[in-house]
Design a protein around this motif. Structure first.
Motif, PDB file in Angstrom:
ATOM      1  N   ARG A 184       0.894  -0.941   0.027  1.00 39.40           N
ATOM      2  CA  ARG A 184       0.395   0.146   0.271  1.00 39.40           C
ATOM      3  C   ARG A 184       0.997   1.318   0.058  1.00 39.40           C
ATOM      4  NH1 ARG A 184      -6.394   0.143   1.713  1.00 39.40           N
ATOM      5  NH2 ARG A 184      -6.793  -1.779   0.286  1.00 39.40           N
ATOM      6  N   GLU A 185       2.428   1.591   0.705  1.00 38.59           N
ATOM      7  CA  GLU A 185       2.929   2.411   0.709  1.00 38.59           C
ATOM      8  C   GLU A 185       3.349   2.687  -0.413  1.00 38.59           C
ATOM      9  OE1 GLU A 185       3.507  -0.377   4.290  1.00 38.59           O
ATOM     10  OE2 GLU A 185       3.421  -0.863   2.220  1.00 38.59           O
ATOM     11  N   THR A 186       3.464   2.144  -1.359  1.00 35.40           N
ATOM     12  CA  THR A 186       3.498   1.824  -3.300  1.00 35.40           C
ATOM     13  C   THR A 186       2.178   2.816  -3.429  1.00 35.40           C
ATOM     14  OG1 THR A 186       5.396   0.372  -3.076  1.00 35.40           O
ATOM     15  CG2 THR A 186       4.616   1.146  -5.071  1.00 35.40           C
ATOM     16  N   MET A 187       1.293   2.411  -3.549  1.00 25.34           N
ATOM     17  CA  MET A 187      -0.079   2.689  -3.504  1.00 25.34           C
ATOM     18  C   MET A 187       0.040   4.035  -3.268  1.00 25.34           C
ATOM     19  SD  MET A 187      -3.992   2.098  -3.445  1.00 25.34           S
ATOM     20  CE  MET A 187      -3.546   0.505  -3.088  1.00 25.34           C
ATOM     21  N   VAL A 188       0.444   4.197  -2.180  1.00 21.56           N
ATOM     22  CA  VAL A 188       0.068   5.871  -1.610  1.00 21.56           C
ATOM     23  C   VAL A 188       1.363   6.745  -2.717  1.00 21.56           C
ATOM     24  CG1 VAL A 188       0.228   7.804   0.441  1.00 21.56           C
ATOM     25  CG2 VAL A 188      -0.443   5.129   0.239  1.00 21.56           C
ATOM     26  N   GLU A 189       2.831   6.176  -2.379  1.00 27.14           N
ATOM     27  CA  GLU A 189       3.207   7.246  -3.258  1.00 27.14           C
ATOM     28  C   GLU A 189       3.112   7.102  -5.357  1.00 27.14           C
ATOM     29  OE1 GLU A 189       8.263   6.735  -4.940  1.00 27.14           O
ATOM     30  OE2 GLU A 189       7.128   5.735  -3.701  1.00 27.14           O
ATOM     31  N   LEU A 190       2.444   6.196  -5.143  1.00 25.96           N
ATOM     32  CA  LEU A 190       1.766   6.679  -6.931  1.00 25.96           C
ATOM     33  C   LEU A 190       0.691   7.537  -6.768  1.00 25.96           C
ATOM     34  CD1 LEU A 190       1.924   6.229  -9.792  1.00 25.96           C
ATOM     35  CD2 LEU A 190       0.135   4.103  -9.072  1.00 25.96           C
ATOM     36  N   LEU A 191       0.009   6.915  -5.934  1.00 29.59           N
ATOM     37  CA  LEU A 191      -1.187   8.757  -5.557  1.00 29.59           C
ATOM     38  C   LEU A 191      -0.790   9.971  -5.404  1.00 29.59           C
ATOM     39  CD1 LEU A 191      -3.539   6.152  -3.969  1.00 29.59           C
ATOM     40  CD2 LEU A 191      -4.180   6.785  -6.701  1.00 29.59           C
ATOM     41  N   GLN A 192       0.095  10.326  -4.962  1.00 33.15           N
ATOM     42  CA  GLN A 192       0.648  11.944  -5.020  1.00 33.15           C
ATOM     43  C   GLN A 192       1.680  12.125  -5.523  1.00 33.15           C
ATOM     44  OE1 GLN A 192       2.573  11.618  -0.592  1.00 33.15           O
ATOM     45  NE2 GLN A 192       0.288  11.031   0.104  1.00 33.15           N
ATOM     46  N   LEU A 193       2.000  11.494  -6.648  1.00 35.48           N
ATOM     47  CA  LEU A 193       3.154  12.294  -8.273  1.00 35.48           C
ATOM     48  C   LEU A 193       2.644  13.059  -8.653  1.00 35.48           C
ATOM     49  CD1 LEU A 193       4.421   8.806  -9.298  1.00 35.48           C
ATOM     50  CD2 LEU A 193       5.382  10.322  -7.530  1.00 35.48           C
ATOM     51  N   THR A 194       2.213  14.515  -7.895  1.00 37.75           N
ATOM     52  CA  THR A 194       1.168  15.139  -8.913  1.00 37.75           C
ATOM     53  C   THR A 194       1.909  16.192  -9.635  1.00 37.75           C
ATOM     54  OG1 THR A 194       2.000  17.001  -7.240  1.00 37.75           O
ATOM     55  CG2 THR A 194      -0.345  15.964  -5.982  1.00 37.75           C
ATOM     56  N   ASP A 195       2.594  16.239 -10.099  1.00 38.78           N
ATOM     57  CA  ASP A 195       4.103  16.425 -11.044  1.00 38.78           C
ATOM     58  C   ASP A 195       3.391  15.079 -12.057  1.00 38.78           C
ATOM     59  OD1 ASP A 195       5.593  14.464  -9.785  1.00 38.78           O
ATOM     60  OD2 ASP A 195       7.552  15.809 -10.272  1.00 38.78           O
ATOM     61  N   ILE A 196       3.242  14.025 -12.201  1.00 38.29           N
ATOM     62  CA  ILE A 196       3.166  13.168 -13.140  1.00 38.29           C
ATOM     63  C   ILE A 196       1.818  12.465 -13.505  1.00 38.29           C
ATOM     64  CG2 ILE A 196       4.364  11.217 -14.328  1.00 38.29           C
ATOM     65  CD1 ILE A 196       7.133  11.417 -12.525  1.00 38.29           C
ATOM     66  N   VAL A 197       1.457  12.097 -12.427  1.00 42.46           N
ATOM     67  CA  VAL A 197       0.341  11.648 -12.853  1.00 42.46           C
ATOM     68  C   VAL A 197      -1.450  12.724 -13.177  1.00 42.46           C
ATOM     69  CG1 VAL A 197      -1.152   9.921 -11.710  1.00 42.46           C
ATOM     70  CG2 VAL A 197       0.826   9.705 -11.543  1.00 42.46           C
ATOM     71  N   ASP A 198      -2.091  12.869 -14.417  1.00 42.80           N
ATOM     72  CA  ASP A 198      -2.553  13.209 -14.251  1.00 42.80           C
ATOM     73  C   ASP A 198      -4.329  12.973 -13.797  1.00 42.80           C
ATOM     74  OD1 ASP A 198      -1.290  15.438 -16.455  1.00 42.80           O
ATOM     75  OD2 ASP A 198      -1.054  13.202 -17.095  1.00 42.80           O
ATOM     76  N   LEU A 199      -4.232  11.586 -13.831  1.00 39.16           N
ATOM     77  CA  LEU A 199      -5.694  11.199 -13.597  1.00 39.16           C
ATOM     78  C   LEU A 199      -5.471   9.854 -12.900  1.00 39.16           C
ATOM     79  CD1 LEU A 199      -8.848  11.872 -13.194  1.00 39.16           C
ATOM     80  CD2 LEU A 199      -9.140  10.279 -15.092  1.00 39.16           C
TER      81      LEU A 199
END
Length: 428
Positions: A184-199
């Motif tokens: 889950r820590e990896t999922m949280v990290e992914l969900l906080q990549l505001t400069d990379i992930v658009d949605l």
């Protein structure tokens, strides 16, 4: 090869430009190549899925969840067919949805463009790996896939086949990035990549979706659950209503467009309910009802407030008799989840009133709730369903993975008159 999650996400973002630059014909060829690669790897995918199924059974996974996880030759053929169907869809990228000329002569266009990088977070449905990849790529986006640990072997096998087709087509494989770290820590990290992930689009149980919504800093499209109702109106055709009930509840009870609650007008209750309950029982459905329902049929368990709000995802249904159409609407507004609602009626006035009053993403009139699906509604396949009233509402296809931007064309028009008083190059 990128190692950290951020490095992988950056590589995916860099690859997004390659996808966005493809024309329609190139995207169609790419998707067809992906379908062919997956079909060629069917045996490998089935072997991988067998490992996931064995582990899930050992962990005591429910039958409904096992059904979501299971692949067979027919289902793989269906996944391949879905990719090919996406390849035939109209390309949403570059479509001008509106064009008007303003009084000052500028032309204002609204044109669809890709979102960029989509993070797809899902649980036990390995078909999502292929569906999400196909839709994202057709809409000109790159995609980061983060499936659950229960389907990891299956997801890796499917993604490997699809990425091979990308490489063969000269597209960076990072355009389809699978995260194989289930923490889950990896999922949280992914969900906080505001400069990379658009949605981010979560697809799974209510617990997963709430976790994503609570931890994300990137925009999230979501629906928490599917508490879908069938309302049998006083003027309903009882044969038609029973058909909708049986299909909606029993064809695949573990999916979000399955029926969870049956509402019946009091004028239909005494004739419709006993027969309907008998039919459902023969099909293995447990009935939980209000006092009126329990008086009309033996051995019906009392329905609680929690039952009316529940997404059972199983062969269980809550039943209530209502006095009026308005009472049925009030019940749905109180307990519904804005997913899919159905009315069975021969009265067009009642049907129109129901459609106007219900705000859910999909409303059915004399049709099964099981049609609340992107493929059935003409989207080819779907990446998920949104009950969030943002840029997309309801089942989401390729068009929902684009946004409109403004393109303005002029001939030197300026907004401030003073801007027109500019000396010429001679300085005069």
């Amino acid at each position: 090869m990128p190692s950290s999650l951020r490095d992988k996400a950056l590589a995916c973002r860099d690859a997004a430009s390659s996808i966005a630059s493809l024309d329609t014909a190139a995207k169609r060829c790419l998707l067809l190549a992906m379908a062919t690669a997956l079909a060629a790897d069917a045996t490998l995918v089935l072997d991988a899925n067998a490992k996931d199924m064995a582990a899930a059974r050992a962990n005591g996974t429910s039958d409904a969840m096992l059904d979501r996880l299971r692949l067979d030759a027919s289902r793989i053929a269906g996944i391949v067919r879905a990719i090919r169907e996406v390849a035939t869809l109209p390309d949403p990228v570059g479509v001008t949805t509106r064009c008007e000329t303003r009084p000052n002569g500028i032309t204002v266009e609204r044109v669809r463009i890709p979102l960029g990088v989509i993070a797809m977070i899902y649980e036990a449905r390995p078909n999502v790996t292929a569906d999400a990849a196909a839709l994202c790529l057709m809409a000109g986006n790159a995609v980061i896939l983060r499936g659950g640990s229960d389907a990891m072997h299956s997801n890796i096998a499917i993604a490997t086949a699809l990425r091979r087709a990308l490489a063969a087509s000269g597209i960076p494989e990072a355009a389809l990035t699978l995260i194989d770290d289930p923490r889950r820590e990896t999922m949280v990290e992914l969900l906080q990549l505001t400069d990379i992930v658009d949605l981010a689009i979560p697809r799974g149980g209510e617990g997963l979706i709430r976790f994503v919504a609570e931890h994300a800093r990137v925009p999230v499209i979501k629906h928490y659950k599917g508490v879908c109702h069938l309302y049998v109106d006083r003027d309903a055709d009882p044969v038609l209503a029973l058909r909708l009930l049986v299909d909606g509840k029993t064809s695949r009870p573990g999916v979000c467009n399955a029926l969870e609650t049956l509402l019946v007008h009091k004028d239909m209750a005494s004739t419709f309910l006993p027969h309907a309950i008998e039919k459902l029982r023969r099909l293995g459905v447990e009935i939980r009802g209000d006092e009126v329902t329990r008086a009309l049929a033996d051995d019906v368990a009392p329905a609680s407030e929690d039952d009316y709000a529940a997404e059972f995802l199983d062969l269980i249904i809550a039943v209530r008799v209502v006095d009026t159409l308005d009472e049925a609407i009030a019940h749905i507004r109180r307990y519904g989840s804005d997913h899919t609602e159905v009315i069975a009626t021969r009265d067009p006035v009642a049907a129109d009133s129901f459609v106007r009053a219900i705000r859910s993403a999909v409303v059915m009139v004399n049709a099964s709730s099981r049609f609340s699906d992107g493929g059935e509604l003409g989207l080819g396949t779907e990446i998920g369903i949104s009950t969030t009233r943002l840029h997309a509402y309801g089942p989401m296809g390729a068009e929902s993975l684009t946004v409109e931007r403004f393109v303005v064309r002029g001939e030197g028009q300026v907004r401030h008159p003073a801007s027109e008083r500019v000396d010429d190059a001679s300085g005069q």
